[in-house]
Design an enzyme around this catalytic site. Structure first.
Site, mmCIF file in Angstrom:
data_model
loop_
_atom_site.group_PDB
_atom_site.id
_atom_site.type_symbol
_atom_site.label_atom_id
_atom_site.label_comp_id
_atom_site.label_asym_id
_atom_site.label_seq_id
_atom_site.Cartn_x
_atom_site.Cartn_y
_atom_site.Cartn_z
ATOM 1 N N ASP A 157 -59.787 -48.210 19.329
ATOM 2 C CA ASP A 157 -60.266 -48.454 20.681
ATOM 3 C C ASP A 157 -61.518 -47.597 20.832
ATOM 4 O O ASP A 157 -61.771 -46.699 20.039
ATOM 5 C CB ASP A 157 -59.172 -48.006 21.657
ATOM 6 C CG ASP A 157 -59.645 -47.880 23.082
ATOM 7 O OD1 ASP A 157 -59.519 -46.779 23.652
ATOM 8 O OD2 ASP A 157 -60.184 -48.863 23.604
ATOM 9 N N ASP A 162 -63.378 -46.561 24.434
ATOM 10 C CA ASP A 162 -63.392 -45.684 25.603
ATOM 11 C C ASP A 162 -62.099 -44.889 25.721
ATOM 12 O O ASP A 162 -61.025 -45.462 25.844
ATOM 13 C CB ASP A 162 -63.627 -46.506 26.869
ATOM 14 C CG ASP A 162 -65.012 -47.141 26.850
ATOM 15 O OD1 ASP A 162 -65.084 -48.387 26.916
ATOM 16 O OD2 ASP A 162 -65.988 -46.397 26.726
#
Ligand code: XBP
Ligand code: MG
Length: 259
Positions: free
Chosen positions: A10, A12
């Site tokens: 991922d 953020d």
């Protein structure tokens, strides 16, 4: 030689803690530039983060505030225009070096690359933001380390839907059982697990501490470094100070080949 063949990251909250001092600041800069008196403070933004996707988040805010545009203004165009401005401000912020990669991220990416373990990204954020983060907060050419970058509006449903991880797996040409995913949020955990990625590590970020990460076999406060040890909240690092490929291989084995 590792059994696990790829790490899917991922962005953020995982590669970098971008939300509070990055995205939120960029949203507010875009609102001010558009002459809007909207300001997302740290607390309000935290609530709005329940919605993934910047455009979707603006919409949610407008709904909550009962913002009505004039009869001749198309809401989609309005939101898309604001979001383009926000992305411009966000990239400019990254260019100042304001948002570093999180502790242990560059080390783990380098280790995986040297060991021939493939790298991929599955994120809700706009592709431009990923390139800028890797260029300005990572190191030159880091973007090319990733075989796959699945980002933004390329899928119909954003996290917690599994779509973006499913797409990353398709583009890697690998089954979920050959991979380990790394996330930071409850929406991300739901998305990764929904794509069958049971070997999953969560590193809590500024806005996601204490969220519900049920189903994730490992939850850490960060990936750690030799001089900045990680703390395991779920699972264990077997006494190691930081998460490395050997620890990921053990996790992968514990999920898919439990004794
Ligand atoms: C988190 C998101 C993104 C960002 C903002 O992405 O929900 O929407 O908050 O980026 P991740 P955009 O999956 O990496 O945790 O404004 O470009 O959507
Ligand atoms: Mg995240």
């Amino acid at each position: 030689m590792y059994v696990l063949q790829a790490l899917i990251f991922d962005v953020d909250g995982t590669l970098a803690d971008t939300e509070r001092d990055g995205h939120r600041v960029a949203f507010n800069a875009a609102f001010a530039e558009a002459g809007l008196d909207w300001v997302w403070d740290v607390e309000r933004y935290g609530r709005l983060l329940a919605v993934t996707g910047g455009k979707e988040r603006i919409r949610r805010f407008m709904d909550e505030e009962g913002v009505a545009l004039g009869p001749n203004r198309d809401p989609d165009d309005f939101v898309a225009g604001l979001h383009r401005a926000k992305t411009r401000h966000y990239v400019a912020l990254l260019e100042t070096g304001a948002i570093p990669l999180r502790c242990g991220v560059a080390r783990l990416l380098r280790e995986a690359r040297e060991a021939g373990v493939r790298l991929a990204i599955a994120t809700t954020t706009t592709p431009e933001n990923v390139s800028a983060l890797l260029r300005f907060s990572g190191e030159p050419g880091m973007e090319d380390w990733f075989d796959v970058i699945a980002a933004g509006d390329v899928v119909p449903n954003k996290k917690p839907a599994p779509d973006i991880f499913v797409l990353a797996l398709e583009q890697l040409g690998l089954g979920a059982r050959k991979c380990v995913a790394l996330e930071d949020s409850d929406n991300g955990v739901r998305s990764a697990l929904g794509a069958g990625l049971g070997a999953l590590v969560v590193t809590e970020s500024t806005y996601t501490q204490g969220q519900d990460f049920r189903g994730a076999p490992m939850v850490l406060d960060c990936l750690g470094e030799p001089d900045e040890p990680a703390r395991a909240l779920v699972g264990d690092l077997g006494g190691a100070a930081f998460l490395d490929l050997a620890a990921l291989e053990r996790l992968h084995r514990s999920v898919y080949q439990p004794t």
